[in-house]
Design a protein around this motif. Structure first.
Motif, PDB file in Angstrom:
ATOM      1  N   ARG A  32       0.806  -1.212   0.000  1.00 48.79           N
ATOM      2  CA  ARG A  32       0.000   0.000   0.000  1.00 48.79           C
ATOM      3  C   ARG A  32       0.844   1.268   0.000  1.00 48.79           C
ATOM      4  O   ARG A  32       0.551   2.209  -0.720  1.00 48.79           O
ATOM      5  N   VAL A  36       0.370   3.990  -3.056  1.00 47.19           N
ATOM      6  CA  VAL A  36      -0.136   5.369  -2.961  1.00 47.19           C
ATOM      7  C   VAL A  36       0.802   6.325  -3.680  1.00 47.19           C
ATOM      8  O   VAL A  36       0.369   7.176  -4.469  1.00 47.19           O
ATOM      9  N   ASP A  62      -3.393  11.165   0.144  1.00 48.07           N
ATOM     10  CA  ASP A  62      -3.321   9.789   0.653  1.00 48.07           C
ATOM     11  C   ASP A  62      -4.702   9.307   1.066  1.00 48.07           C
ATOM     12  O   ASP A  62      -5.102   8.168   0.787  1.00 48.07           O
ATOM     13  N   ASN A  63      -5.454  10.186   1.729  1.00 49.77           N
ATOM     14  CA  ASN A  63      -6.791   9.830   2.195  1.00 49.77           C
ATOM     15  C   ASN A  63      -7.725   9.516   1.024  1.00 49.77           C
ATOM     16  O   ASN A  63      -8.497   8.564   1.060  1.00 49.77           O
ATOM     17  N   GLY A  66      -6.924   6.317  -0.578  1.00 51.13           N
ATOM     18  CA  GLY A  66      -7.420   5.259   0.307  1.00 51.13           C
ATOM     19  C   GLY A  66      -8.888   4.950   0.065  1.00 51.13           C
ATOM     20  O   GLY A  66      -9.297   3.786   0.073  1.00 51.13           O
ATOM     21  N   TRP A  67      -9.696   5.986  -0.168  1.00 52.61           N
ATOM     22  CA  TRP A  67     -11.110   5.745  -0.437  1.00 52.61           C
ATOM     23  C   TRP A  67     -11.312   5.087  -1.801  1.00 52.61           C
ATOM     24  O   TRP A  67     -12.217   4.267  -1.984  1.00 52.61           O
ATOM     25  N   THR A  70     -10.615   1.471  -1.145  1.00 49.82           N
ATOM     26  CA  THR A  70     -11.711   0.848  -0.396  1.00 49.82           C
ATOM     27  C   THR A  70     -12.847   0.444  -1.329  1.00 49.82           C
ATOM     28  O   THR A  70     -13.384  -0.672  -1.245  1.00 49.82           O
ATOM     29  N   GLU A 302      -9.724   4.203  11.103  1.00 52.08           N
ATOM     30  CA  GLU A 302      -9.254   3.719   9.820  1.00 52.08           C
ATOM     31  C   GLU A 302      -8.398   2.480  10.052  1.00 52.08           C
ATOM     32  O   GLU A 302      -8.017   2.181  11.185  1.00 52.08           O
ATOM     33  N   GLU A 305      -2.531   0.111   8.936  1.00 51.66           N
ATOM     34  CA  GLU A 305      -1.759  -0.643   7.952  1.00 51.66           C
ATOM     35  C   GLU A 305      -0.556  -1.338   8.560  1.00 51.66           C
ATOM     36  O   GLU A 305      -0.161  -2.425   8.120  1.00 51.66           O
TER      37      GLU A 305
END
Length: 309
Positions: A32, A36, A62-63, A66-67, A70, A302, A305
């Motif tokens: 991951r 990213v 980054d956020n 991440g979505w 997901t 969250e 990781e």
């Protein structure tokens, strides 16, 4: 007081979907952390955009990646063969090859992934919010929470100012002294008091910075209506009062605002005078818990990781 991050240089999370698949489609499984960074490179995100952070301090880009991950994982378009390691699946590869340069809006992403989420509205979907904040501004779920909290604070700030402006002068003077004490001035012993009234010498409060009162900060408090600004003459009068006490610094607080002339004068004189207008006063009251109380707290969680590595 709060503003939507409309000038953010980070695209909305649906923008990163094809970039995630493009990186993974190049072959193999990718951790991951490396994924990213490679996605941001593939999206040609600027350094300025990569430095943007949320209120909690996490990177905005980054956020949002991440979505995207997901949603892709929920759809089965990527899989995790190992902890915190991602790999593209055949359905994901098929969609990417058909849409290599897709640029999705929130509404399009919502329609694309809605069948892959349980019966309850998914976080971040257009249908799960009463107003289309995300569609208009590009806010992801965490940012929507932060914006919602900011809106609540703004409403409380407006109500604080309304009540302060409607209060009597004595109450207002006590309130501003309480704010300064809450900020840490006056030490642990809270050495500060209101001295407004007849014979006050032109100041409304004093804060002792040491136990003997050798170092003091003098306070002027003006409870004005919103349209009644504090001008240069008031700052000049306050400076004269400070000189009368032999003081070298003071704080002038108002429930309204200062004219530019007042600010210019305060910046020009050698005596240190800090100006706090109504907007800033309300922000400080909220930040330091003066006149407000916490109604409810929420924890935003969250995936850790590091736990899955």
């Amino acid at each position: 007081m709060s503003e939507l991050p409309a000038e953010s240089n980070v695209p909305i999370w649906p923008h990163f979907l094809p970039h995630v698949l493009r990186v993974l489609n190049s072959g193999g499984a990718v951790p991951r952390r490396n994924l990213v960074e490679r996605v941001l490179d593939a999206a040609e995100l600027s350094e300025e955009a990569r430095k943007e952070t949320l209120a909690a301090g996490d990177g905005r880009a980054d956020n949002r990646v991440g979505w995207a991950l997901t949603n892709l994982y929920k759809a089965g378009w990527v899989e995790r063969p190992q902890r915190a390691v991602y790999r593209i699946t055949e359905p994901g590869r098929s969609w990417f090859l058909e849409n290599p340069n897709a640029s999705l809006s929130f509404s399009e992403a919502d329609r694309l992934f809605k069948d892959y989420w349980p019966d309850t509205p998914r976080a971040g979907s257009i249908s799960s919010t009463p107003t289309p904040i995300s569609e208009i501004t590009g806010l992801d779920p965490i940012e929507q929470v932060e914006f919602g909290v900011a809106q609540l604070k703004e409403n409380v700030a407006e109500e604080l100012l309304r009540r302060l402006r409607e209060s009597n002068p004595t109450f207002f003077e006590d309130a501003v002294v309480s704010v300064l004490l809450a900020m840490g001035y006056g030490g642990a012993e809270q050495r500060g008091k209101r001295i407004g009234g007849s014979g006050d010498g032109g100041v409304d409060g004093v804060i002792d910075q040491d136990a003997l009162g050798l170092d003091q900060i003098y306070v002027q408090a003006k409870r004005y209506a919103d349209g009644n600004s504090v001008g240069r003459e008031s700052i000049q009068a306050f400076m004269g009062a400070l000189h009368g006490f032999g003081a070298h610094r003071g704080v002038f607080i108002t429930s309204s605002r200062f004219t530019q002339g007042a600010r210019d004068y305060a910046n020009a004189v050698p005596t240190r005078i800090v100006l706090i207008d109504g907007r800033r006063l309300a922000e400080l009251m909220i930040k330091y818990g003066v006149g407000v109380q916490v109604k409810k707290s929420y924890d935003v969680v969250e995936i850790d990781e590091d736990f899955f590595e």
